[in-house]
Scaffold this active site. Structure first.
Site, mmCIF file in Angstrom:
data_model
loop_
_atom_site.group_PDB
_atom_site.id
_atom_site.type_symbol
_atom_site.label_atom_id
_atom_site.label_comp_id
_atom_site.label_asym_id
_atom_site.label_seq_id
_atom_site.Cartn_x
_atom_site.Cartn_y
_atom_site.Cartn_z
ATOM 1 C CG ASP A 69 -34.452 -2.034 -12.408
ATOM 2 O OD1 ASP A 69 -34.412 -2.509 -11.266
ATOM 3 O OD2 ASP A 69 -34.036 -2.628 -13.408
ATOM 4 C CG HIS A 296 -32.785 -5.391 -10.046
ATOM 5 N ND1 HIS A 296 -33.374 -4.924 -11.203
ATOM 6 C CD2 HIS A 296 -32.552 -6.712 -10.253
ATOM 7 C CE1 HIS A 296 -33.499 -5.923 -12.072
ATOM 8 N NE2 HIS A 296 -32.997 -7.017 -11.526
ATOM 9 C CB SER A 468 -32.256 -8.688 -14.187
ATOM 10 O OG SER A 468 -33.606 -8.871 -13.886
#
Length: 563
Positions: A69, A296, A468
């Protein structure tokens, strides 16, 4: 490339103006909905509490989960104790103590940096990289594909696809114009509201409950709140994060248009300085797994395993995990195949049993490298969980990478799960399937919660939406199963997850574009599975007998492979 929560919705509204507000959302405890049970809690989550009830009295073993990520906040109060620690490395001594080629890789590795500690801060889309990299070789030339090798034929196919998409369309221009107008409007209102509220950063909740006296302030508040209600932005979202996400997305869109007429800079060569076209040049990067934008990756990590016993923040899904961060998702552009391939191999070599991959793109020129890494993971009994993507596409017919369709062979790996996103109808505009989710009965294995998911953020907590978020929900349950049923193979874990999924009949089809209207479809047309159910997966896993694990005769390279 990933698309963040608020912007998934803002873009959709900007381009369609067809989403309705949900006034009932604020009356629901949305922070835990995705873990709840339809019968006990009246929310269509994954029945996690029931899963833990079934596991009472059973012993678990620690499971290493790799998250490929953007990075992770290693200082977060809810994550510090669940991060993987490479005990064979001495922190900060600048020495490769375990001789694996990566210096001071304490919590994982960052493939988006250099040995001086600098990190890649910007990159371009893969379409542009493919087009300009091979333009001189192919443009204006008669290419006889019969004389090309299999690898060269794939590159040529990708280049032709990129070349066909280098014309700027009216729709793209219109989208950028509308996004610029939206950005300008929000920033104008935000400037007024900052002055009225007396602070530069405020949450949607702060604004909603504020008492503003001036006419201009009231108008700004009304306009601002109307947009946020339409896109169902959570009350904890701040003006700073919302506008930053919008700016990043708009910048990416503008760069994409510019790249159709002008070759973008080679940001990678300027920063990382590896030989990109040599997969064996792999000892680049640095140990900075937090880097410049870990939002994220931090959110994904919390979904999987945020500490469950500390009575703060959120409870992750798996209760006995060590999360390894492998940074390979750059800001403002598409990931590179080389980084993805090496990230998978790094995770496998360092003991990961499940790997989460919440990213994707439409072009993959070096797919061969990624295929080899997927096969490497399969040979070492490692499960890969991949987000299906947020473009409302049928990925049975639209390219989405990485995927388990190996080049030049009909063999498919049995350790790869592709995940779509759904939401409880009470928080998802009365529908099950997330309007943005990609789908495909031949490619998407299962759907998991991906709407209004609450998790860790750098130094805080908040909501994101997207496949996601659905992917780490599946990853968390997979880790749970591997922890309590360590004798089961990756293929058996996949079977336990998909074979126990809840099958629905008619559901809503994801909305493709601004001309789309609500359409019903059989869920069997969207996925080969159904909705993830953790309790059912535990039940099925408990019935499975151990099989011989697919483990390559070559030992894991941790501590074995030298520079």
């Amino acid at each position: 490339m990933r698309l963040s929560s608020a912007i998934v919705l803002l873009v959709f509204v900007c381009c369609s103006f067809s989403v309705n507000a949900q006034n009932s959302v604020n009356r629901i405890n949305t922070k835990i909905w995705y873990q709840q049970d339809s019968a006990a809690d009246f929310m269509d989550g994954i029945s996690l509490n029931k899963a833990y009830e079934l596991l009472k009295g059973k012993k678990s073993t620690p499971v290493i989960v790799a998250v490929i990520d953007t990075g992770v906040d290693t200082t977060h109060e809810d994550l510090k104790k669940i991060l993987w620690v490479n005990k064979k490395e001495i922190p900060g001594n600048g020495i490769d103590d375990d001789n694996n080629g990566y210096v001071d890789d304490i919590h994982g590795w960052n493939f988006l940096g250099n040995k001086n500690g600098d990190n890649l801060t910007k990159t371009s889309d893969e379409r542009s990289r493919v087009y300009y990299a091979y333009r001189d070789r192919y443009e204006g030339k008669n290419i006889d594909t019969a004389n090309l090798s299999a690898d060269e034929k794939w590159i040529y196919t990708e280049w032709k696809k990129a070349a066909a998409d280098m014309t700027i369309s009216t729709d793209e221009q219109m989208e950028v114009m509308m996004l610029e107008a939206l950005d300008k409007s929000l920033r104008k209102q935000d400037a007024i509201l900052q002055q009225e509220l007396g602070k530069k950063e405020y949450s949607i909740s702060d604004l909603e409950h504020s008492q503003i006296a001036s006419i201009s302030g009231k108008q700004a508040k009304t306009s601002y709140m109307n947009i946020l209600k339409i896109v169902q932005t959570d009350s904890t979202t701040t003006n700073v994060s919302l506008l930053a996400d919008l700016e990043e997305y708009l910048d990416g869109k503008k760069s994409s248009l510019q790249n159709k007429t002008t070759a973008p800079p080679d940001y990678r060569a300027e920063s990382i300085k590896d030989n990109y076209y040599d997969i064996n040049d792999k000892y680049y990067g640095n140990s900075d797994v937090m880097a410049n934008d870990p939002d994220h990756g931090t959110h994904v990590t919390g979904i999987i395993g945020a500490q469950r016993d500390n009575k703060i923040g959120v409870d992750g899904i798996a209760d006995n995990v060590q999360v390894m961060m492998v940074r390979a998702l750059p800001p403002g552009g598409d990931e590179y195949d080389k980084d993805v391939a090496l990230a998978i191999k790094y995770a496998v070599d360092n003991g990961a049993k499940v790997i989460n991959m919440s990213f994707g793109k439409s072009f993959s020129p070096q797919k061969k490298w990624v295929d080899e890494a997927v096969k490497y993971a399969e040979d070492h009994d490692v499960l890969l969980v991949h987000a299906a993507g947020n473009e409302s596409n049928n990925i049975d017919s639209v390219d989405n990478f990485p995927n388990p369709d190996f080049l030049n062979t009909t063999t498919a790996p049995d350790n790869f799960i592709t995940v779509g996103a759904y939401g409880d109808p009470k928080i998802n505009n009365g529908k099950f399937i997330a309007y943005f989710s990609n789908y495909g009965k031949g490619t998407v294995d299962i759907f998991a919660p991906g709407v209004k998911i609450y998790s860790t953020l750098p130094h805080s907590y908040g909501y994101h939406d997207g496949t996601s978020m659905a992917s780490p929900v599946v990853t968390g349950v997979a880790a749970l199963l591997r922890s309590y049923y360590p004798q089961l193979t990756a293929a058996q874990i996949k079977y336990a997850l998909t074979g126990s999924a809840t099958h629905l009949g008619t559901v809503n089809k994801p909305l493709k574009d601004d001309n789309s209207t609500d359409e019903s479809i059989e869920m069997s047309e969207l996925t080969s599975g159904g909705l993830l159910n953790a309790a059912a997966a535990v039940k099925l896993a408990s019935t499975l007998k151990p099989e011989a694990k697919k483990v390559n005769s070559k030992p894991l390279q941790n501590n074995l492979e030298k520079k």
